[in-house]
Design a protein around this motif. Sequence first.
Motif, PDB file in Angstrom:
ATOM      1  N   GLN A   1       0.867  -1.170   0.000  1.00 48.18           N
ATOM      2  CA  GLN A   1       0.000   0.000   0.000  1.00 48.18           C
ATOM      3  C   GLN A   1       0.906   1.223   0.000  1.00 48.18           C
ATOM      4  OE1 GLN A   1      -2.197   0.141   3.625  1.00 48.18           O
ATOM      5  NE2 GLN A   1      -3.149   2.083   3.185  1.00 48.18           N
ATOM      6  N   THR A   2       0.757   2.101  -1.008  1.00 46.79           N
ATOM      7  CA  THR A   2       1.568   3.305  -1.102  1.00 46.79           C
ATOM      8  C   THR A   2       0.642   4.511  -1.214  1.00 46.79           C
ATOM      9  OG1 THR A   2       3.243   2.016  -2.297  1.00 46.79           O
ATOM     10  CG2 THR A   2       3.465   4.423  -2.329  1.00 46.79           C
ATOM     11  N   THR A   3       0.797   5.449  -0.303  1.00 48.24           N
ATOM     12  CA  THR A   3      -0.044   6.645  -0.283  1.00 48.24           C
ATOM     13  C   THR A   3       0.153   7.483  -1.543  1.00 48.24           C
ATOM     14  OG1 THR A   3       0.081   6.721   2.121  1.00 48.24           O
ATOM     15  CG2 THR A   3      -0.523   8.769   1.016  1.00 48.24           C
ATOM     16  N   ILE A   4      -0.934   8.020  -2.052  1.00 48.73           N
ATOM     17  CA  ILE A   4      -0.891   9.010  -3.128  1.00 48.73           C
ATOM     18  C   ILE A   4      -1.104  10.358  -2.452  1.00 48.73           C
ATOM     19  CG2 ILE A   4      -2.045   9.860  -5.212  1.00 48.73           C
ATOM     20  CD1 ILE A   4      -2.569   6.941  -5.953  1.00 48.73           C
ATOM     21  N   ALA A   5      -0.015  11.093  -2.276  1.00 43.15           N
ATOM     22  CA  ALA A   5      -0.026  12.313  -1.462  1.00 43.15           C
ATOM     23  C   ALA A   5      -1.006  13.366  -1.969  1.00 43.15           C
ATOM     24  CB  ALA A   5       1.383  12.901  -1.369  1.00 43.15           C
ATOM     25  N   ASN A   6      -1.083  13.575  -3.290  1.00 41.80           N
ATOM     26  CA  ASN A   6      -1.982  14.630  -3.783  1.00 41.80           C
ATOM     27  C   ASN A   6      -3.446  14.222  -3.731  1.00 41.80           C
ATOM     28  OD1 ASN A   6      -1.877  12.850  -5.950  1.00 41.80           O
ATOM     29  ND2 ASN A   6      -1.609  14.435  -7.491  1.00 41.80           N
ATOM     30  N   GLY A   7      -3.739  13.009  -3.289  1.00 39.75           N
ATOM     31  CA  GLY A   7      -5.115  12.561  -3.100  1.00 39.75           C
ATOM     32  C   GLY A   7      -5.406  12.256  -1.642  1.00 39.75           C
ATOM     33  N   THR A   8      -4.490  12.660  -0.744  1.00 37.97           N
ATOM     34  CA  THR A   8      -4.646  12.414   0.686  1.00 37.97           C
ATOM     35  C   THR A   8      -4.592  13.752   1.399  1.00 37.97           C
ATOM     36  OG1 THR A   8      -3.612  10.245   0.459  1.00 37.97           O
ATOM     37  CG2 THR A   8      -3.658  11.205   2.680  1.00 37.97           C
ATOM     38  N   TYR A   9      -5.725  14.138   2.011  1.00 40.26           N
ATOM     39  CA  TYR A   9      -5.802  15.475   2.602  1.00 40.26           C
ATOM     40  C   TYR A   9      -7.001  15.596   3.523  1.00 40.26           C
ATOM     41  CZ  TYR A   9      -9.129  15.836  -1.247  1.00 40.26           C
ATOM     42  OH  TYR A   9     -10.162  15.598  -2.108  1.00 40.26           O
TER      43      TYR A   9
ATOM     44  N   VAL B   1      -0.614   7.073 -15.332  1.00 44.44           N
ATOM     45  CA  VAL B   1      -0.252   8.419 -14.856  1.00 44.44           C
ATOM     46  C   VAL B   1      -0.585   8.531 -13.379  1.00 44.44           C
ATOM     47  CG1 VAL B   1      -0.772  10.893 -15.036  1.00 44.44           C
ATOM     48  CG2 VAL B   1      -0.533   9.494 -17.115  1.00 44.44           C
ATOM     49  N   TRP B   2      -1.795   8.133 -12.999  1.00 38.90           N
ATOM     50  CA  TRP B   2      -2.220   8.213 -11.602  1.00 38.90           C
ATOM     51  C   TRP B   2      -1.365   7.312 -10.715  1.00 38.90           C
ATOM     52  CZ3 TRP B   2      -7.937   7.157 -13.199  1.00 38.90           C
ATOM     53  CH2 TRP B   2      -8.444   8.284 -13.864  1.00 38.90           C
ATOM     54  N   LYS B   3      -1.010   6.142 -11.221  1.00 42.00           N
ATOM     55  CA  LYS B   3      -0.162   5.217 -10.472  1.00 42.00           C
ATOM     56  C   LYS B   3       1.186   5.871 -10.155  1.00 42.00           C
ATOM     57  CE  LYS B   3       1.781   0.564 -10.882  1.00 42.00           C
ATOM     58  NZ  LYS B   3       1.814  -0.659 -11.695  1.00 42.00           N
ATOM     59  N   GLY B   4       1.673   6.693 -11.060  1.00 42.56           N
ATOM     60  CA  GLY B   4       2.936   7.407 -10.852  1.00 42.56           C
ATOM     61  C   GLY B   4       2.884   8.408  -9.701  1.00 42.56           C
ATOM     62  N   TYR B   5       1.695   8.777  -9.252  1.00 43.42           N
ATOM     63  CA  TYR B   5       1.559   9.685  -8.103  1.00 43.42           C
ATOM     64  C   TYR B   5       1.951   9.002  -6.793  1.00 43.42           C
ATOM     65  CZ  TYR B   5      -1.514  12.526 -11.164  1.00 43.42           C
ATOM     66  OH  TYR B   5      -2.054  13.278 -12.161  1.00 43.42           O
ATOM     67  N   ALA B   6       1.948   7.683  -6.774  1.00 39.97           N
ATOM     68  CA  ALA B   6       2.266   6.927  -5.556  1.00 39.97           C
ATOM     69  C   ALA B   6       3.782   6.814  -5.431  1.00 39.97           C
ATOM     70  CB  ALA B   6       1.634   5.542  -5.607  1.00 39.97           C
ATOM     71  N   VAL B   7       4.331   7.573  -4.524  1.00 35.31           N
ATOM     72  CA  VAL B   7       5.771   7.581  -4.323  1.00 35.31           C
ATOM     73  C   VAL B   7       6.057   7.181  -2.875  1.00 35.31           C
ATOM     74  CG1 VAL B   7       7.856   8.977  -4.398  1.00 35.31           C
ATOM     75  CG2 VAL B   7       6.023   9.408  -6.030  1.00 35.31           C
ATOM     76  N   PRO B   8       6.795   6.077  -2.692  1.00 35.74           N
ATOM     77  CA  PRO B   8       7.110   5.668  -1.322  1.00 35.74           C
ATOM     78  C   PRO B   8       7.901   6.747  -0.583  1.00 35.74           C
ATOM     79  CG  PRO B   8       7.695   3.953  -2.891  1.00 35.74           C
ATOM     80  CD  PRO B   8       7.342   5.174  -3.681  1.00 35.74           C
ATOM     81  N   LYS B   9       7.678   6.830   0.725  1.00 36.91           N
ATOM     82  CA  LYS B   9       8.429   7.774   1.535  1.00 36.91           C
ATOM     83  C   LYS B   9       9.890   7.363   1.552  1.00 36.91           C
ATOM     84  CE  LYS B   9       4.699   9.121   4.594  1.00 36.91           C
ATOM     85  NZ  LYS B   9       4.197   9.144   5.961  1.00 36.91           N
ATOM     86  N   VAL B  10      10.764   8.342   1.452  1.00 32.74           N
ATOM     87  CA  VAL B  10      12.199   8.093   1.483  1.00 32.74           C
ATOM     88  C   VAL B  10      12.744   8.638   2.790  1.00 32.74           C
ATOM     89  CG1 VAL B  10      14.407   8.578   0.343  1.00 32.74           C
ATOM     90  CG2 VAL B  10      12.337   8.247  -1.031  1.00 32.74           C
TER      91      VAL B  10
END
Length: 183
Positions: free
Chosen positions: A86-94, A168-177
């Motif tokens: 499970q990887t958060t999509i930051a621009n869709g989490t608010y 494209v939407w899948k690319g929004y999911a970036v694991p925290k570094v």
Amino acid sequence: MKCSSLVLGVLATLAAAQTPSPYTDVKSGITFNTLQHSSGIFFGLALTANATGHTDFIATIGGKVGSFRKTAQYASPAVATGAFTQTTIANGTYVNSTHWTYTFLCSKCIQTDSTTFKPTDTAPSLGFAFNPTAPAQKTNPASSVSKHTTQGQAVFDLSKAKSANFEVWKGYAVPKVATGLAG
């Protein structure tokens, strides 16, 4: 229970008679096939247009969830284990003045076993359960949860969840570094 055992265990009182419909999140631009309850609680799915061989989906829910749960019995569901992530999509989490939204990529979540729905499913029935009481430890994804007060099922027409924009939407999911100072 299928996908609900993993994610939907936190959803609110969604009536089984309701039908999911398209919803585009204003912040991320992702369009979901979404079940919306009159209380404002929702759950939506987005899939690739060509689902053959794909095991990922994007989901959005109105809730504070950060773990997958799975149970086949009436008990506090344990955190599910497996090859999925499970990887958060930051621009869709608010959180804003009217609601909160948690959007994430669920990788390797579409399976041929009973973990979620199968890649060949067209209209899976997804179960849900809800309890308005917060988990015992709100910041611990493995915290026990109380028995639900409401439950049901909703049928999702997966053809309405498919989009050519999925990659494209899948690319929004970036694991925290992890960040820190080298020393």
